[in-house]
Design a protein around this motif. Sequence first.
Motif, PDB file in Angstrom:
ATOM      1  N   SER A  98       0.994  -1.225   0.054  1.00 63.17           N
ATOM      2  CA  SER A  98       0.157   0.046   0.098  1.00 63.17           C
ATOM      3  C   SER A  98       0.805   1.214   0.088  1.00 63.17           C
ATOM      4  O   SER A  98       1.990   1.153   0.408  1.00 63.17           O
ATOM      5  CB  SER A  98      -0.901   0.130   1.145  1.00 63.17           C
ATOM      6  N   VAL A  99       0.015   2.487  -0.447  1.00 62.67           N
ATOM      7  CA  VAL A  99       0.711   3.708  -0.161  1.00 62.67           C
ATOM      8  C   VAL A  99       0.050   4.567   0.399  1.00 62.67           C
ATOM      9  O   VAL A  99      -0.901   4.813  -0.101  1.00 62.67           O
ATOM     10  CB  VAL A  99       1.071   4.054  -2.081  1.00 62.67           C
ATOM     11  N   ASN A 100       0.731   5.225   1.169  1.00 62.12           N
ATOM     12  CA  ASN A 100       0.077   6.230   2.205  1.00 62.12           C
ATOM     13  C   ASN A 100      -1.320   5.838   2.786  1.00 62.12           C
ATOM     14  O   ASN A 100      -2.301   6.565   2.779  1.00 62.12           O
ATOM     15  CB  ASN A 100      -0.076   7.684   1.277  1.00 62.12           C
TER      16      ASN A 100
ATOM     17  N   ASN B  11       2.741   5.798   6.493  1.00 61.67           N
ATOM     18  CA  ASN B  11       2.693   4.528   6.192  1.00 61.67           C
ATOM     19  C   ASN B  11       2.925   3.643   7.418  1.00 61.67           C
ATOM     20  O   ASN B  11       3.763   2.642   7.534  1.00 61.67           O
ATOM     21  CB  ASN B  11       3.681   4.256   4.790  1.00 61.67           C
ATOM     22  N   SER B  12       2.297   3.935   8.472  1.00 63.09           N
ATOM     23  CA  SER B  12       2.382   3.062   9.695  1.00 63.09           C
ATOM     24  C   SER B  12       2.383   2.011   9.659  1.00 63.09           C
ATOM     25  O   SER B  12       2.958   1.050  10.190  1.00 63.09           O
ATOM     26  CB  SER B  12       1.562   3.773  10.770  1.00 63.09           C
ATOM     27  N   CYS B  13       1.132   1.365   9.072  1.00 68.71           N
ATOM     28  CA  CYS B  13       0.859  -0.135   8.947  1.00 68.71           C
ATOM     29  C   CYS B  13       1.884  -0.947   8.031  1.00 68.71           C
ATOM     30  O   CYS B  13       2.384  -2.018   8.542  1.00 68.71           O
ATOM     31  CB  CYS B  13      -0.488  -0.198   8.203  1.00 68.71           C
ATOM     32  N   LYS B  14       2.401  -0.270   7.037  1.00 76.99           N
ATOM     33  CA  LYS B  14       3.277  -1.057   6.008  1.00 76.99           C
ATOM     34  C   LYS B  14       4.509  -1.048   6.690  1.00 76.99           C
ATOM     35  O   LYS B  14       5.261  -2.211   6.936  1.00 76.99           O
ATOM     36  CB  LYS B  14       3.255  -0.103   4.743  1.00 76.99           C
TER      37      LYS B  14
ATOM     38  N   ARG C  25       4.445  -3.713   9.548  1.00 74.42           N
ATOM     39  CA  ARG C  25       4.576  -5.052   9.020  1.00 74.42           C
ATOM     40  C   ARG C  25       5.897  -5.504   8.440  1.00 74.42           C
ATOM     41  O   ARG C  25       6.341  -6.435   8.974  1.00 74.42           O
ATOM     42  CB  ARG C  25       3.503  -5.129   7.938  1.00 74.42           C
ATOM     43  N   TRP C  26       6.566  -4.641   7.954  1.00 74.85           N
ATOM     44  CA  TRP C  26       8.060  -5.061   7.556  1.00 74.85           C
ATOM     45  C   TRP C  26       8.692  -5.047   8.736  1.00 74.85           C
ATOM     46  O   TRP C  26       9.661  -6.136   8.629  1.00 74.85           O
ATOM     47  CB  TRP C  26       8.406  -3.767   6.773  1.00 74.85           C
ATOM     48  N   THR C  27       8.476  -4.474   9.789  1.00 72.00           N
ATOM     49  CA  THR C  27       9.543  -4.345  11.047  1.00 72.00           C
ATOM     50  C   THR C  27       9.192  -5.691  11.782  1.00 72.00           C
ATOM     51  O   THR C  27      10.088  -6.600  12.244  1.00 72.00           O
ATOM     52  CB  THR C  27       9.333  -3.123  11.886  1.00 72.00           C
ATOM     53  N   VAL C  28       7.870  -6.245  11.893  1.00 80.28           N
ATOM     54  CA  VAL C  28       7.422  -7.146  12.536  1.00 80.28           C
ATOM     55  C   VAL C  28       7.821  -8.709  11.882  1.00 80.28           C
ATOM     56  O   VAL C  28       8.336  -9.431  12.258  1.00 80.28           O
ATOM     57  CB  VAL C  28       5.855  -7.479  12.791  1.00 80.28           C
ATOM     58  N   GLN C  29       7.886  -8.344  10.272  1.00 77.42           N
ATOM     59  CA  GLN C  29       8.558  -9.641   9.515  1.00 77.42           C
ATOM     60  C   GLN C  29      10.086  -9.660   9.652  1.00 77.42           C
ATOM     61  O   GLN C  29      10.534 -10.742   9.687  1.00 77.42           O
ATOM     62  CB  GLN C  29       8.229  -9.279   8.032  1.00 77.42           C
TER      63      GLN C  29
ATOM     64  N   LEU D 158      10.801   1.994   0.003  1.00 74.36           N
ATOM     65  CA  LEU D 158       9.689   3.118   0.238  1.00 74.36           C
ATOM     66  C   LEU D 158       9.682   4.210  -1.051  1.00 74.36           C
ATOM     67  O   LEU D 158      10.915   4.320  -1.726  1.00 74.36           O
ATOM     68  CB  LEU D 158       9.836   4.218   1.380  1.00 74.36           C
ATOM     69  N   ASN D 159       8.614   4.369  -1.642  1.00 67.53           N
ATOM     70  CA  ASN D 159       8.521   5.139  -2.996  1.00 67.53           C
ATOM     71  C   ASN D 159       7.551   6.302  -2.892  1.00 67.53           C
ATOM     72  O   ASN D 159       6.966   6.542  -2.063  1.00 67.53           O
ATOM     73  CB  ASN D 159       7.726   4.270  -3.770  1.00 67.53           C
TER      74      ASN D 159
END
Length: 576
Positions: free
Chosen positions: A307-309, A459-462, A465-469, A424-425
């Motif tokens: 997702s984006v923003n 992009n708090s959720c994205k 998720r990357w940090t948890v992974q 991040l884009n």
Amino acid sequence: MAPISLADVVSALPSDESWGPSTTSDTLVDGVPYAAYSKGDKLGRMADWTSEGKDGRDGRGGRQQYNRNYRDQQVYGAGTSSLFAVQVAEDESSFSVVDNTRTSTKTRGFGRGGGTIFRGRGRGGRDQRGGRGTFQRVGGRGGQQNGYYDNRGARGGRGRRFGWKDYDKPQRNRDSSVNIKPDWQMLEEIDFNRLAKLNLETSAGEDIDTYGFLYYYDRSYDKPPVKNTERKLNVVDRIAYNVTTSSDPIIQELAEKDEATIFATDNILSMLMCAPRSVYSWDILITRHGNKIYLDKRDNSSLDMVSVNENAADAPLEASEGNKETINFPTALALEATFINHNFANQTVMESETSKYDMSHDNPFYNPSEETEPLASKAYKYRRFDLSLEKDEDPLHLIVRTELDAVVKNNISGEDQFLTLKALNEFDHKAQGSGGALDWRTKLTSQRGAVVATEMKNNSCKLARWTVQSILAKADMMKLGFVSRASPKTNERHVILGVVGYDPRKFAEQMNLNLSNGWGIVRTIVDMCLKMAEGKYVLVKDPNKPLLRLYQVPADTFEEGEEDGEVIPEGVEEDE
């Protein structure tokens, strides 16, 4: 009734010289009148120079004193002080010896207003390759993966105060990521406020087995690019798999050996653990077979898209909401971000058959006789976590398939450290939906902290998720790449502006990400399913409200065809 004579009226008058009603002793103290008061009244002021003046305002023209006086009037006896107030003949509240009027110009606010409303859909084209069975691939060229990911944001005016007239905005109804059919039975409804209070302390986990291989990371990307030069993002065709839990042959073997009770992938588990941060709609398929719980995803669901923003106050808009930039539609941005992440991870490694890190076993999804393209640098670590409580009679273990993207030598010890590579884009910092982002080309080097802080907000959720992974995979570092369009008017060419490395655990602290809360959410959902009969369930994030719904669905749901249960946007034809 007999008439009253004037003599009777005169004789009824009081005999003393006072005029008016007779004075009672209830309002006298030693012959002095007093007003009733309560314990809440403030005593000790001989004269109150801060009392309200003209138009119910204080001497400074503010409302604070008015609000305080209005509040005090609700207390018994507080309003009786007005009985003794002196009424002046002239209104002198406007008189002033010194001119204290403000002459500064009115500044313009730069906040963005708007209640955020989103729509999420899980829909994608088919691109599968056979290995041991049929496995879903991710990434590749833009035409190889087809997906629709729709999110909506409320209109936020640039240059106006945040929240201005938010109450006057029409409520947008969003569609769910999956069609809720009439034969689905809703079992539970969980609000995000309840999820945020959960907590479960869990150990760091243990490795069960490893598969695949890793190339070494190219450290040259850590250095900022030379002035007036750009490092282009290239299309690197490599095979990467994103196989769901129940189709994973290794997980099937571990389930037969009764190694754990719960099975999932890091992609699915991270979404569940970060559910309170999510805004878009998503769904997870839960299957209970015997005493085993499998957390699955539908093919090409919204979980596969980047997702984006998602959390921005001024999110990207759809065409129906006034967005005229086709390449900045939420659908196009999600596909672009997914394309960037796949190619960024493949480009930033040094491909060499002589210097690579081999895991214990080969890639379990790759079949050389059927594949023509080479494998991407990818390692799969199957790790086990203990979710048991003291009151549990039997232990409750979870096995998750985690992923690593690269390996790098430590500069001091020379030991191999595992990495995850994410990107991040930036599409256009001036366009609607950018969320107030800074210009990366000019600010990334000088104000990197501000750039990262803005991304954490939008992009708090994205990022969570990357940090948890990364933490689930026990990665030593998470590399975040900053990729921008070569031109804001095209989404086909991109440049890599820089790469920054973070310790996933420290990054989680900066984001206020609590892993114990995530494990508590997982344990709560699993306990619900273990109390129910064997069958198939779907956990759906409500598209309009911050809550989750658990449905019981028929056993053949999503098995008749890949398109079953998916939402197809209007005007979009299915791929043959």
